[in-house]
Every structure is written in structure tokens, then in C-alpha cells.
Design a protein around this motif. Structure first.
Motif, PDB file in Angstrom:
ATOM      1  N   ALA A  26       3.677   2.900  -3.666  1.00 24.97           N
ATOM      2  CA  ALA A  26       2.500   3.820  -3.599  1.00 24.97           C
ATOM      3  C   ALA A  26       1.866   3.691  -4.819  1.00 24.97           C
ATOM      4  O   ALA A  26       0.203   3.891  -4.655  1.00 24.97           O
ATOM      5  CB  ALA A  26       3.120   5.458  -3.712  1.00 24.97           C
ATOM      6  N   LEU A  27       1.773   3.436  -6.074  1.00 25.82           N
ATOM      7  CA  LEU A  27       1.416   3.023  -7.039  1.00 25.82           C
ATOM      8  C   LEU A  27       0.541   1.907  -6.836  1.00 25.82           C
ATOM      9  O   LEU A  27      -0.894   1.729  -7.003  1.00 25.82           O
ATOM     10  CB  LEU A  27       2.010   2.714  -8.299  1.00 25.82           C
ATOM     11  N   ALA A  28       1.049   0.563  -6.341  1.00 27.87           N
ATOM     12  CA  ALA A  28       0.301  -0.523  -5.860  1.00 27.87           C
ATOM     13  C   ALA A  28      -0.860  -0.242  -4.743  1.00 27.87           C
ATOM     14  O   ALA A  28      -1.704  -0.889  -4.702  1.00 27.87           O
ATOM     15  CB  ALA A  28       1.295  -1.656  -5.312  1.00 27.87           C
ATOM     16  N   ASP A  29      -0.541   0.740  -3.943  1.00 28.04           N
ATOM     17  CA  ASP A  29      -1.374   1.017  -2.801  1.00 28.04           C
ATOM     18  C   ASP A  29      -2.374   2.106  -3.315  1.00 28.04           C
ATOM     19  O   ASP A  29      -3.288   2.441  -2.487  1.00 28.04           O
ATOM     20  CB  ASP A  29      -0.595   1.564  -1.624  1.00 28.04           C
ATOM     21  N   ARG A  30      -2.429   2.360  -4.522  1.00 32.06           N
ATOM     22  CA  ARG A  30      -3.624   3.239  -5.102  1.00 32.06           C
ATOM     23  C   ARG A  30      -3.400   4.635  -4.679  1.00 32.06           C
ATOM     24  O   ARG A  30      -4.540   5.444  -4.338  1.00 32.06           O
ATOM     25  CB  ARG A  30      -5.128   2.813  -4.954  1.00 32.06           C
ATOM     26  N   GLN A  31      -2.028   4.999  -3.934  1.00 31.34           N
ATOM     27  CA  GLN A  31      -2.052   6.285  -3.750  1.00 31.34           C
ATOM     28  C   GLN A  31      -1.438   7.327  -4.723  1.00 31.34           C
ATOM     29  O   GLN A  31      -1.841   8.730  -4.781  1.00 31.34           O
ATOM     30  CB  GLN A  31      -1.031   6.600  -2.411  1.00 31.34           C
ATOM     31  N   ALA A  75      -0.104  19.987  -3.653  1.00 32.08           N
ATOM     32  CA  ALA A  75      -0.577  18.845  -4.418  1.00 32.08           C
ATOM     33  C   ALA A  75      -1.316  17.965  -3.811  1.00 32.08           C
ATOM     34  O   ALA A  75      -1.116  17.644  -2.025  1.00 32.08           O
ATOM     35  CB  ALA A  75       0.657  18.179  -5.112  1.00 32.08           C
ATOM     36  N   ASP A  76      -2.164  17.073  -4.361  1.00 35.97           N
ATOM     37  CA  ASP A  76      -2.870  15.934  -3.353  1.00 35.97           C
ATOM     38  C   ASP A  76      -1.993  14.924  -2.844  1.00 35.97           C
ATOM     39  O   ASP A  76      -2.003  14.928  -1.620  1.00 35.97           O
ATOM     40  CB  ASP A  76      -3.798  14.906  -4.188  1.00 35.97           C
ATOM     41  N   VAL A  77      -0.811  14.753  -3.399  1.00 30.29           N
ATOM     42  CA  VAL A  77       0.169  13.629  -2.928  1.00 30.29           C
ATOM     43  C   VAL A  77       1.534  14.472  -2.971  1.00 30.29           C
ATOM     44  O   VAL A  77       1.853  14.845  -4.049  1.00 30.29           O
ATOM     45  CB  VAL A  77       0.070  12.536  -3.775  1.00 30.29           C
ATOM     46  N   VAL A  78       2.275  14.455  -2.129  1.00 25.36           N
ATOM     47  CA  VAL A  78       3.785  14.800  -2.164  1.00 25.36           C
ATOM     48  C   VAL A  78       4.651  13.688  -1.715  1.00 25.36           C
ATOM     49  O   VAL A  78       4.494  12.974  -1.031  1.00 25.36           O
ATOM     50  CB  VAL A  78       3.769  16.027  -1.044  1.00 25.36           C
ATOM     51  N   LEU A  79       5.573  13.468  -2.747  1.00 24.73           N
ATOM     52  CA  LEU A  79       6.495  12.540  -2.429  1.00 24.73           C
ATOM     53  C   LEU A  79       8.001  13.270  -2.245  1.00 24.73           C
ATOM     54  O   LEU A  79       8.479  13.946  -2.578  1.00 24.73           O
ATOM     55  CB  LEU A  79       6.908  11.533  -3.915  1.00 24.73           C
ATOM     56  N   LEU A  80       8.422  12.680  -1.003  1.00 26.68           N
ATOM     57  CA  LEU A  80       9.506  12.730  -0.333  1.00 26.68           C
ATOM     58  C   LEU A  80      10.566  11.766  -0.557  1.00 26.68           C
ATOM     59  O   LEU A  80      10.574  11.026   0.558  1.00 26.68           O
ATOM     60  CB  LEU A  80       9.251  13.647   0.979  1.00 26.68           C
ATOM     61  N   THR A  81      11.171  11.289  -1.600  1.00 21.25           N
ATOM     62  CA  THR A  81      11.705  10.114  -1.739  1.00 21.25           C
ATOM     63  C   THR A  81      13.151  10.228  -1.439  1.00 21.25           C
ATOM     64  O   THR A  81      13.963  10.880  -2.066  1.00 21.25           O
ATOM     65  CB  THR A  81      11.554   9.707  -3.005  1.00 21.25           C
ATOM     66  N   ALA A 104       1.293  18.783   1.072  1.00 20.07           N
ATOM     67  CA  ALA A 104       0.401  17.649   0.829  1.00 20.07           C
ATOM     68  C   ALA A 104      -1.025  18.194   1.231  1.00 20.07           C
ATOM     69  O   ALA A 104      -1.274  18.462   2.346  1.00 20.07           O
ATOM     70  CB  ALA A 104       1.094  16.283   1.513  1.00 20.07           C
ATOM     71  N   GLN A 105      -1.946  17.738   0.520  1.00 20.09           N
ATOM     72  CA  GLN A 105      -3.299  17.970   0.637  1.00 20.09           C
ATOM     73  C   GLN A 105      -3.911  16.649   1.015  1.00 20.09           C
ATOM     74  O   GLN A 105      -5.001  16.652   1.688  1.00 20.09           O
ATOM     75  CB  GLN A 105      -3.967  18.636  -0.408  1.00 20.09           C
ATOM     76  N   THR A 106      -3.503  15.598   0.821  1.00 18.35           N
ATOM     77  CA  THR A 106      -4.069  14.470   1.028  1.00 18.35           C
ATOM     78  C   THR A 106      -3.242  13.327   1.886  1.00 18.35           C
ATOM     79  O   THR A 106      -3.470  12.625   2.794  1.00 18.35           O
ATOM     80  CB  THR A 106      -4.596  13.641  -0.222  1.00 18.35           C
ATOM     81  N   VAL A 107      -1.864  13.064   1.230  1.00 14.64           N
ATOM     82  CA  VAL A 107      -0.937  12.097   1.836  1.00 14.64           C
ATOM     83  C   VAL A 107       0.320  12.580   1.471  1.00 14.64           C
ATOM     84  O   VAL A 107       0.792  13.193   0.329  1.00 14.64           O
ATOM     85  CB  VAL A 107      -1.310  10.760   1.341  1.00 14.64           C
ATOM     86  N   LEU A 108       1.497  12.448   2.401  1.00 19.18           N
ATOM     87  CA  LEU A 108       2.838  12.828   2.424  1.00 19.18           C
ATOM     88  C   LEU A 108       3.245  11.288   2.389  1.00 19.18           C
ATOM     89  O   LEU A 108       3.405  10.501   3.086  1.00 19.18           O
ATOM     90  CB  LEU A 108       3.240  13.680   3.423  1.00 19.18           C
ATOM     91  N   ILE A 109       4.130  11.067   1.260  1.00 21.29           N
ATOM     92  CA  ILE A 109       4.791   9.688   1.184  1.00 21.29           C
ATOM     93  C   ILE A 109       6.232   9.941   1.519  1.00 21.29           C
ATOM     94  O   ILE A 109       6.912  10.606   0.644  1.00 21.29           O
ATOM     95  CB  ILE A 109       4.555   9.181  -0.084  1.00 21.29           C
ATOM     96  N   VAL A 110       6.851   9.441   2.677  1.00 16.10           N
ATOM     97  CA  VAL A 110       8.198   9.633   2.882  1.00 16.10           C
ATOM     98  C   VAL A 110       9.079   8.335   2.743  1.00 16.10           C
ATOM     99  O   VAL A 110       8.549   7.291   3.414  1.00 16.10           O
ATOM    100  CB  VAL A 110       8.316  10.213   4.528  1.00 16.10           C
ATOM    101  N   SER A 111      10.175   8.463   2.391  1.00 19.45           N
ATOM    102  CA  SER A 111      11.037   7.158   2.200  1.00 19.45           C
ATOM    103  C   SER A 111      12.464   7.637   2.724  1.00 19.45           C
ATOM    104  O   SER A 111      12.869   8.622   2.430  1.00 19.45           O
ATOM    105  CB  SER A 111      11.053   6.654   0.745  1.00 19.45           C
ATOM    106  N   TYR A 167       3.551   6.756   5.255  1.00 20.09           N
ATOM    107  CA  TYR A 167       2.277   7.350   4.537  1.00 20.09           C
ATOM    108  C   TYR A 167       1.900   8.224   5.760  1.00 20.09           C
ATOM    109  O   TYR A 167       1.631   7.614   6.826  1.00 20.09           O
ATOM    110  CB  TYR A 167       1.213   6.398   3.970  1.00 20.09           C
ATOM    111  N   ALA A 168       1.871   9.445   5.652  1.00 18.90           N
ATOM    112  CA  ALA A 168       1.082  10.425   6.570  1.00 18.90           C
ATOM    113  C   ALA A 168       0.022  11.163   5.974  1.00 18.90           C
ATOM    114  O   ALA A 168       0.230  11.758   4.990  1.00 18.90           O
ATOM    115  CB  ALA A 168       2.161  11.585   6.989  1.00 18.90           C
ATOM    116  N   PHE A 169      -1.151  10.983   6.222  1.00 23.90           N
ATOM    117  CA  PHE A 169      -2.319  11.270   5.906  1.00 23.90           C
ATOM    118  C   PHE A 169      -3.099  12.497   6.524  1.00 23.90           C
ATOM    119  O   PHE A 169      -2.688  12.728   7.863  1.00 23.90           O
ATOM    120  CB  PHE A 169      -3.489  10.064   6.050  1.00 23.90           C
TER     121      PHE A 169
END
Length: 478
Positions: A26-31, A75-81, A104-111, A167-169
Motif C-alpha cells: 500500500a505504501l508503494a502504491d501511494r495509498q 479514516a481515509d484508509v482502513v487496513l484489515l491485515t 473507510a472513507q477512501t479505500v479499504l485494504i484487505v489482506s 483494495y476496495a475503493f
């Protein structure tokens, strides 16, 4: 009768000295960035939280066991790791995903952990997963299964950023901005410290993109350095300085990149014109008669993916990559220089089930539709690099498979390295010289023997040769 069990989920939380794989992606993808608020939902011991704080990110971590006192706020980004895979109750698993999505307000990151890790998880079957000896639970997802599950629960179009990372936007604009960054190569602007260097950066951009940028597309410092010049002056400077041939080539490249973007977007579900990133909108206006025409051309491109003869023809005509009777193999450095239809082929597989973070060569089959990403970590150092892992996505079934060679005693290896690269790659002459010397020494007389470490070593001995870096020398008498 279904047995009952009280999960001890806290035991699945591990201490981290470095960022988790999903957070790194997510860091590399600028999220993940300092200008976004971040919530690590189910943060465990908080390793990602501490590391991202050191990177100046505004992040909050919540965990029902380790940080229950932290309030849950949007939050803008939510991590569900690696949370969903440790929840043994399917209804609770679904509810957890829904709650994370609502925050999540912008993107949810699920792993989640994937099925190829099954050999690392020992336990007995329980519900839809495994109950381990430590009284923890693991539900292992297929890579495309995870994407489909997140799409079903969130009702959003999702993208697989990497195997096991989705990524769910919240809106099309955010998703398309991510896809544009990922699909349309757009080199960074040249550094600018004064008016002269800002003009140089502007001209460079025009040559690469094939059109002048709008002020909104420029980096802020470039726009400020050029603000004192009138539009007519800038236009004249670009016209007098830019290489017309490069501008023409840039326009062709941008046209193809736009078609590629729109075709991938159709594969992933297409949105309206005004949802496209500004730069893509301007590309459409500059190089197509209308958005409708651009979409029609990209639709035809996507349909060609089904045509075996067209795909094989594109592979045969490509100046990039090594063609075999079943597939084409292309090095990472040359992947964006393949014909557009082959780039689309590779991108569709990556969007569906994720492109691994570590890979060296992409293999595209010409019959059926499957892409494999092969990792040869020592490609540039080793004259005959050994494979470390492979990850395959079947585009028809969306099934995935992963193979690790880390513990193999006789790994497959590569020959003729220059064939995987673009002809103008600076390493090609050195690699070709090695191939020529190996051919002359008779090392390729029995091609069925040299594909693995042991067979290759036996042929080196038979021919009385050994390798010193990328030089073939006579073997010392022993």
C-alpha cells in the motif's frame, strides 16, 4: 454434529520489526501517505502502526485484545491485515469486513493468508478452515476468492494489488486514479530549481506524453516557476525546443496506453468519463475524436484477448521477449514495451488475482489464458539464474497456484538471458557474448539436459568448462 470452540485469536498476532507485506504494498502504491488518516483495524501488537508513525503517517491502531481502549473512528484508509482468516464464525467474519468498510472513507485494504500456505498450517478441519494445536483458527483464501468475497460484501469494484491483498475503493475516482498510476507509465517530472530547468522538465513531459500538460497536471514547483510566462510564450518555447519526432512517438505511446487503461477498466467495470483522472481525460480529448470512439477501440482490444491466433501473432511479431512453442517470456524491465494486447493480457491477470511483489519474468501462454510471474532474484548477477518461486493466474477459471523452489536441491535455471530483455537493454551485449561462447563450446548440444542445476553442471564438466561471472573459461585440471 458441529463441535464448538472458543477461539484464542490473540495468539495469531505476531510482533513485527518491519512493515507487513500488505502495508509495504500500500505504501508503494501511494495509498498510505502523511496526508491521509489511517486506521489499522485489528492491529494486533501494533508493529505496522509504530512503523507508519515513524514515516509521519497519521495512523490509529485498534485491536479487541491489545488496544481495546482506542476509539473506532472513520479514516481515509482502513487496513484489515490478516484479520478475516482468523475469524472462525463466517457471519462474524462478514460483519467485521462490513464494519471495516463502513469506517473507510477512501479505500479499504484487505489482506488474508492464501491457500498455497496450507503446508505451513497444521490442524484439524473446523467449520470452513483449520483449528490449530495452539487453539487458533485459519481460513485460507484463494487469491481470486478473496477479491470476490470483498466485492460481494462491500458491493464495490475491487482490485487485487498483490496476491492476498485487495483494495476496495469508496468511489470510481479513487479506483481509477490508482489504476491509472499502475497501468499508464508516466515518468516523474524532471527536478526543477529555476525557470530554465522547469522549461526543460516541461519539454521533456511534452515529448513523453505527446501533448502539453495543463497547469493542474504540473508539480507545484514547476507551475510556480513558469507562472510568470504567458501561455503563448510557453507554447512557443515548447514548439521551438521539443523534438518533433519524440513528440510524435510520445503521442503514439500515450494513445496505446489510454486504450490499455480503458480496456483494463472495462475488464474491471467501466465508469463515466468525468470519473477518469484528469490526465486520462485530457489524453482522450487530445488523441481521440470522442470518449465513445476511445471506448469502442478499447473494447475491440479486449475482445482480441479471446483470439488465440491474434495473440500468437502478437507474440511472434514482438521484438520483446523469448517465444517458445507454448508461451512468451518477458523480463520485468521490458514488460511495458510488449505489444499493447500482451500488456493488456498481463494486466488483466494482475487485476484479477494480484501480481506478486517480487518477480523477474512474466510468462504469457498463447493457448488458454494464463500468466505466471517467475522470480529469479539473482538474474543480473548469476549467469544462469535459479528460480525461487512462481505464481500462476488462470484467466479463464481465475484459479491461482504458487510454487516455491527455495528448498529444491535441483532447481530450474535460465539460459540465453539476453532473449528475455529488450534488444537495447544495456546488459544484452554481455549476456549475448556468454551465450555465443557456450554455443561454441558445445554446451547446448543436449538441450533436454541443461534445464536444471545438476544437468547443467554435468554438461559443464563434460565440455571441460566452468563459469567465472559471465565468462566461460576452461576448467582447471583437477
Amino acid at each position: 454434529m458441529q463441535k464448538t470452540w472458543n477461539s484464542d485469536r490473540r495468539r495469531t498476532a505476531i510482533g513485527r520489526a518491519a512493515l507487513s507485506v500488505p502495508a509495504r504494498q500500500a505504501l508503494a502504491d501511494r495509498q498510505l501517505s502523511p496526508d491521509r488518516t489511517i486506521l489499522d483495524y485489528g492491529c494486533g501488537r501494533g508493529g505496522d502502526v509504530r512503523t507508519l508513525e515513524r514515516l509521519d503517517c497519521k495512523i490509529t491502531g485498534w485491536d479487541p485484545y491489545y488496544r481495546p481502549e482506542t476509539g473506532l473512528a472513520p479514516a481515509d484508509v482502513v487496513l484489515l491485515t490478516y484479520v478475516l482468516n482468523v475469524i472462525e464464525d463466517p457471519a462474524e467474519r462478514r460483519q467485521t469486513l462490513k464494519q471495516a468498510w463502513e469506517l473507510a472513507q477512501t479505500v479499504l485494504i484487505v489482506s488474508a493468508r492464501l491457500t498455497w500456505e496450507k503446508s505451513k498450517v497444521r490442524g484439524e478441519e473446523f467449520s470452513d478452515g483449520l483449528l490449530t494445536s495452539r487453539q487458533t483458527f485459519q481460513h485460507l483464501f484463494g487469491a481470486s476468492e478473496l477479491r470476490n468475497y470483498v466485492e460481494e460484501v462491500t458491493r464495490a469494484r475491487c482490485v487485487s494489488a498483490a496476491p492476498g491483498v485487495v483494495y476496495a475503493f469508496k468511489d470510481d475516482a479513487a479506483r481509477l486514479s490508482y489504476l491509472a498510476h499502475r497501468i499508464v507509465p508516466n515518468a516523474e517530472w524532471l527536478a526543477s530549481e529555476d525557470t530554465t530547468s522547469a522549461i526543460t522538465a516541461l519539454v521533456d513531459h511534452v515529448e513523453r506524453r505527446g501533448r502539453p500538460p495543463r497547469v493542474e497536471e504540473m508539480p507545484r514547483n514547476v507551475a510556480e516557476l513558469l507562472a510568470h510566462l504567458k501561455a503563448g510564450e510557453l507554447k512557443r518555447l515548447v514548439r521551438d525546443t521539443a523534438d518533433p519526432e519524440r513528440v510524435t512517438d510520445g503521442a503514439k505511446g500515450t494513445t496505446l496506453n489510454t486504450l490499455l487503461f480503458l480496456a483494463v477498466e472495462l475488464f474491471n467495470g467501466r465508469g463515466p468519463f468525468n470519473s477518469l483522472p484528469l490526465s486520462v481525460q485530457l489524453d482522450v480529448r487530445a488523441f481521440f475524436t470522442s470518449y465513445k470512439e476511445a471506448c469502442q477501440r478499447s473494447d475491440r482490444l479486449l475482445l482480441k484477448l479471446r483470439d488465440d491466433s491474434y495473440i500468437r501473432g502478437a507474440m511472434s511479431a514482438s521484438a520483446i521477449g523469448k517465444l517458445t512453442p507454448t508461451a512468451i517470456y518477458v523480463h520485468r524491465r521490458a514488460i511495458d514495451r510488449m505489444p499493447t494486447i500482451l500488456r493488456l493480457y498481463e494486466h488483466c491477470a494482475s487485476i484479477a488475482a494480484g501480481r506478486p511483489r517480487e518477480w523477474t519474468i512474466a510468462k504469457l501462454k498463447h493457448q488458454g489464458r494464463a500468466v505466471s510471474w517467475l522470480d529469479y532474484p539473482e538474474f543480473d548477477k548469476d549467469p544462469h539464474p535459479r528460480i525461487l518461486s512462481s505464481y500462476l493466474v488462470d484467466l479463464k477459471s481465475l484459479e491461482t497456484s504458487h510454487m516455491s523452489y527455495a528448498n529444491s536441491a535441483n532447481r530450474p535455471l535460465l539460459h540465453r538471458k539476453h532473449e528475455f530483455l529488450a534488444p537495447d537493454d544495456p546488459e544484452v551485449p554481455r549476456y549475448r557474448r556468454l551465450t555465443d561462447s557456450e554455443l561454441k563450446a558445445g554446451l547446448y548440444e543436449h538441450p533436454h539436459l541443461i534445464g536444471t542445476e545438476n544437468g547443467w553442471e554435468a554438461e559443464l564438466i563434460r565440455c571441460g568448462r566452468e563459469l567465472r561471472g559471465h565468462r566461460l573459461v576452461r576448467r582447471a585440471a583437477g
